[in-house]
Design a protein around this motif. Sequence first.
Motif, PDB file in Angstrom:
ATOM      1  N   GLY A  12      41.957  18.008 -49.935  1.00  0.00           N
ATOM      2  CA  GLY A  12      43.268  17.583 -50.423  1.00  0.00           C
ATOM      3  C   GLY A  12      43.146  16.527 -51.511  1.00  0.00           C
ATOM      4  N   GLU A  13      42.196  15.621 -51.337  1.00  0.00           N
ATOM      5  CA  GLU A  13      41.961  14.588 -52.353  1.00  0.00           C
ATOM      6  C   GLU A  13      41.395  15.203 -53.626  1.00  0.00           C
ATOM      7  N   TYR A  14      40.467  16.174 -53.490  1.00  0.00           N
ATOM      8  CA  TYR A  14      39.890  16.815 -54.672  1.00  0.00           C
ATOM      9  C   TYR A  14      40.957  17.557 -55.481  1.00  0.00           C
ATOM     10  N   LEU A  15      41.974  18.059 -54.787  1.00  0.00           N
ATOM     11  CA  LEU A  15      43.028  18.817 -55.464  1.00  0.00           C
ATOM     12  C   LEU A  15      44.129  17.926 -56.034  1.00  0.00           C
ATOM     13  N   SER A  16      44.001  16.625 -55.856  1.00  0.00           N
ATOM     14  CA  SER A  16      45.056  15.702 -56.256  1.00  0.00           C
ATOM     15  C   SER A  16      45.021  15.423 -57.752  1.00  0.00           C
ATOM     16  N   TYR A  47      37.818  18.609 -59.023  1.00  0.00           N
ATOM     17  CA  TYR A  47      39.192  19.145 -59.059  1.00  0.00           C
ATOM     18  C   TYR A  47      39.171  20.618 -59.471  1.00  0.00           C
ATOM     19  N   CYS A  48      38.420  20.930 -60.512  1.00  0.00           N
ATOM     20  CA  CYS A  48      38.397  22.305 -61.013  1.00  0.00           C
ATOM     21  C   CYS A  48      37.767  23.271 -60.018  1.00  0.00           C
ATOM     22  N   ILE A  49      36.625  22.894 -59.459  1.00  0.00           N
ATOM     23  CA  ILE A  49      35.928  23.800 -58.550  1.00  0.00           C
ATOM     24  C   ILE A  49      36.749  24.028 -57.282  1.00  0.00           C
ATOM     25  N   VAL A  86      31.954  37.094 -57.535  1.00  0.00           N
ATOM     26  CA  VAL A  86      31.911  35.661 -57.261  1.00  0.00           C
ATOM     27  C   VAL A  86      32.568  35.412 -55.913  1.00  0.00           C
ATOM     28  N   PHE A  87      31.841  34.737 -55.019  1.00  0.00           N
ATOM     29  CA  PHE A  87      32.334  34.435 -53.687  1.00  0.00           C
ATOM     30  C   PHE A  87      32.246  32.931 -53.437  1.00  0.00           C
ATOM     31  N   PRO A  88      32.994  32.424 -52.476  1.00  0.00           N
ATOM     32  CA  PRO A  88      32.780  31.025 -52.070  1.00  0.00           C
ATOM     33  C   PRO A  88      31.359  30.839 -51.552  1.00  0.00           C
ATOM     34  N   GLY A  89      30.756  29.710 -51.862  1.00  0.00           N
ATOM     35  CA  GLY A  89      29.436  29.427 -51.304  1.00  0.00           C
ATOM     36  C   GLY A  89      29.495  29.292 -49.806  1.00  0.00           C
ATOM     37  N   ILE A  90      30.620  28.795 -49.305  1.00  0.00           N
ATOM     38  CA  ILE A  90      30.850  28.618 -47.868  1.00  0.00           C
ATOM     39  C   ILE A  90      32.248  29.161 -47.572  1.00  0.00           C
ATOM     40  N   ARG A  91      32.303  30.288 -46.890  1.00  0.00           N
ATOM     41  CA  ARG A  91      33.600  30.934 -46.691  1.00  0.00           C
ATOM     42  C   ARG A  91      34.591  30.039 -45.953  1.00  0.00           C
ATOM     43  N   LEU A  92      34.097  29.321 -44.943  1.00  0.00           N
ATOM     44  CA  LEU A  92      34.996  28.465 -44.175  1.00  0.00           C
ATOM     45  C   LEU A  92      35.609  27.388 -45.068  1.00  0.00           C
ATOM     46  N   MET A  93      34.847  26.861 -46.011  1.00  0.00           N
ATOM     47  CA  MET A  93      35.399  25.846 -46.901  1.00  0.00           C
ATOM     48  C   MET A  93      36.482  26.451 -47.788  1.00  0.00           C
ATOM     49  N   ALA A  94      36.319  27.706 -48.201  1.00  0.00           N
ATOM     50  CA  ALA A  94      37.361  28.376 -48.979  1.00  0.00           C
ATOM     51  C   ALA A  94      38.621  28.573 -48.141  1.00  0.00           C
ATOM     52  N   ARG A  95      38.439  28.929 -46.875  1.00  0.00           N
ATOM     53  CA  ARG A  95      39.606  29.049 -45.987  1.00  0.00           C
ATOM     54  C   ARG A  95      40.339  27.715 -45.888  1.00  0.00           C
ATOM     55  N   LEU A  96      39.567  26.629 -45.770  1.00  0.00           N
ATOM     56  CA  LEU A  96      40.178  25.312 -45.645  1.00  0.00           C
ATOM     57  C   LEU A  96      40.872  24.907 -46.941  1.00  0.00           C
ATOM     58  N   ALA A  97      40.278  25.253 -48.090  1.00  0.00           N
ATOM     59  CA  ALA A  97      40.933  24.967 -49.368  1.00  0.00           C
ATOM     60  C   ALA A  97      42.254  25.713 -49.479  1.00  0.00           C
ATOM     61  N   GLN A  98      42.259  26.963 -49.001  1.00  0.00           N
ATOM     62  CA  GLN A  98      43.482  27.759 -49.034  1.00  0.00           C
ATOM     63  C   GLN A  98      44.580  27.144 -48.178  1.00  0.00           C
ATOM     64  N   SER A  99      44.203  26.530 -47.059  1.00  0.00           N
ATOM     65  CA  SER A  99      45.197  25.984 -46.125  1.00  0.00           C
ATOM     66  C   SER A  99      45.495  24.510 -46.367  1.00  0.00           C
ATOM     67  N   THR A 100      44.874  23.923 -47.399  1.00  0.00           N
ATOM     68  CA  THR A 100      45.034  22.496 -47.664  1.00  0.00           C
ATOM     69  C   THR A 100      46.162  22.242 -48.656  1.00  0.00           C
ATOM     70  N   THR A 101      46.926  21.207 -48.392  1.00  0.00           N
ATOM     71  CA  THR A 101      47.975  20.773 -49.309  1.00  0.00           C
ATOM     72  C   THR A 101      47.412  19.699 -50.232  1.00  0.00           C
ATOM     73  N   ARG A 102      47.742  19.824 -51.515  1.00  0.00           N
ATOM     74  CA  ARG A 102      47.254  18.832 -52.469  1.00  0.00           C
ATOM     75  C   ARG A 102      47.775  17.451 -52.097  1.00  0.00           C
ATOM     76  N   LYS A 103      46.872  16.475 -52.136  1.00  0.00           N
ATOM     77  CA  LYS A 103      47.269  15.104 -51.835  1.00  0.00           C
ATOM     78  C   LYS A 103      48.075  14.527 -52.994  1.00  0.00           C
TER      79      LYS A 103
END
Length: 810
Positions: A717-721, A732-734, A791-808
């Motif tokens: 959430g912080e990275y997406l802020s 932020y970009c990645i 191109v795939f996420p390096g860690i699928r679970l982290m991609a799932r979490l990014a999808q479910s995360t709200t930008r801070k």
Amino acid sequence: MVTVVGSTRQRIAEASSLIEKNQMNLATLTLNKIIDEISSDALQLVSLELRDLISRMLPKRRRDLLINLENGLKRNKFSSDIELKIVDDLTNSPAVNVSRCQIYEERLLELRKRHIFQWGTFYRQNLTFMFDDLLVSSRLSERWHVELESISGVFSNHARDIYGHGYRRSVEKGLSVDVAETKAVNGLQHFIYLVIGLYLDRRDNISCSRDAHQIWQIASCFIVGILRGYGNTSFGVETGWALLGRYSKIWLPALGFTRGSDALNLLNDFPIQDRMSDAYVTIIPALLGIEKLANHFHGSDFLLPRHCRLSIGSPPRWDITVNVREGESIRDLLLSCFFENKIVDSLSLSEAVSLRASVVIGRLGGSSVADDSVISEKVLDASDIDISSEQVYDFSEMVLAKLEEQGLADAAVEITSSLKRNYAKDFPLEDPEFRRLFLVERYSVKRLLEEMDDRTGVHLWCSVRRSGKTTAAGDLSEMTNRSILVFQTMDHQPNHPEQNIFERKVREALDNRKAIAGDFFQRVVDECILSNVSVESGEKKIVFILDEYETLFGLISAYTSEDTGLRYLVAQPLLSQMVAFSTKNLLIFMGQRPDAYLILSSQNQLSPLVRQHNFPLFGHIGSTSISEFSQLLRRVLTERLQYKQDFADAVYEETSGHPYLTVNLMVDFCDWLIASHAKENHEELDATHFIAFSKDRLTPAALRKSPYYSFFHGMLGEYLSESSRKAEPWLYCITSILKEISVRHPKVFGCSIANFHVIAAPLGQIAQMPSDRLLTSAAMANFLKIQGGQVFPGIRLMARLAQSTTRKIN
């Protein structure tokens, strides 16, 4: 003496996987290549592992491979001096061995002369050979127990020799007595935890009481020998016994892996003035009681220590967990000992009992223990026990009675009960000292370092946060074949100040606001070597690893923006000196971001020289239980939750071997099992269990409200802020790309490279990087991966979490 390189370990794991898949032709080819291509000394070190793999072959292949192995071993220089014969795997006929003590003594002497204190490489591999060799010999020798006593003496002599030598050299080099003592204590911790790691690795594969007794006795023999030798060492005006008493919290957890009788003999060796009386009358009876209980098991039933830790409170508590296997039942017994001073209130006892301790031992003082009958039933008072072997033995009978009583009660409950305890929560993510008992050898990281051993220059190892970089790099040996390795971190380490020397010196230079000397960086490196490294550097190349490197460049950027003079007094001279250092040595930065060094670009001589490399997550080869990831998963799930290999493969596909996310995922999974009313000790977990869990707990809706991934939710959430967009544009970009791929392609979590460029092009402008460079740098930092033009996420679970995360919102 040589070491077994990481690539050899990788090939052994590949051979194991091929055998599991019944691809015997490829397995045979791989094993023959290992035998033919590695040096004879290295072959000796892995010979027992290779014999184990070869034993799984059919007779003709097994015979041919064994002949090739024996021919390879004849080249070994030790074979001309010492006759060491192993059981013939074809005939099972025992062969006589000559003076195993002599073999080990010569190996340890070679370590003392050429590889002193190189725990992660030469010591690990030679002790691995000795441990496994003793396991084989125990089935052949009628004098095995006598041999063990002699071998313990060999380790004692070796410990006394190396620690005395190391201390004297440290003082001669100008280290203060306090720092020299700290180095000596750290060296002791490395040695005994190396032995514990070997014990734990073999403990996972025990299936009968005979083998359980053997690995326990071997570990006890090594640990007690090392501690006894350390005690008999002279550290200037101090004795080793005095240091053991002063730094007891360093080695007392290791005592949990010794036999009670061995531990008692060790404490009896302490001089009276240094003997720890409270530990003598609490911990020793606990260990004796455990040993006596273990002797009751036979056949496929056995008891072994699982882990031991100190709870540092007031008063401190020593907790040991032993694992009991009876038939299909697997259960734990916990013993708690208060080993310093008397217990004057019942709150400490209540806390120990609340943690499900079967027995609590302490010297009770003051008012009565407690009115609570549950507490009083489990507490044993050691106040009246004298420091004598006879009284301690008698008291251990009371410990044994309590253990038997509680063990029967626990067994009756667990036979028919549903799973109630989340075993994955026992993994100590936030306790680095206790986590030593759960470490897995990272041969993939060692292989990365070995590949760079003949290089110089400035290199960058990047990976997602909490992926084990600090632990793995800190566990590397102090010296490779060609280099001296120095580990420093910009992260504050109050328990390891020797790792913060560089950080302190840089901050002091920036705060002083004066021009640094022309040899500032080299002098700091020399101080780090003196304070951290226990071997002579000579003319060897230096590998200087700096963890959390972003902080260094962040500090430089912050100070120079506030005071432009510091750019010319400190910053640019420091960077230039680091460049000069890297022309003859290896400078390695470690962190998460691959762009942090891009500061002061107009005159930064270091930035153009940095070369990024991928830092490996826990490696995994499908269908083998000896991969790094499979070993980690066993540490997390413990013996209580058995699984098939396809379960490990499914978990790996989700986490890609990221240790922090793997542990949290398994905590979530165990809670799901509990909610599903799974039975304790019922069936092995397989891929179908994980698929069902994923459908229930890994959906975007479930993850949004999940409490198991709060750290990563907050981080992403912080990275997406908006503030991250300005301050850390690459992250932020990645992270935005991860989120976008997951939203657009929620089933496959991937897209074509062409589609990636469509997503990344506008973001690349923010990071001031073209999209192809974003992709390359993200792939080397484990954020993304490229497979088959996708191109795939390096860690699928982290991609799932990014999808479910709200930008801070900042």
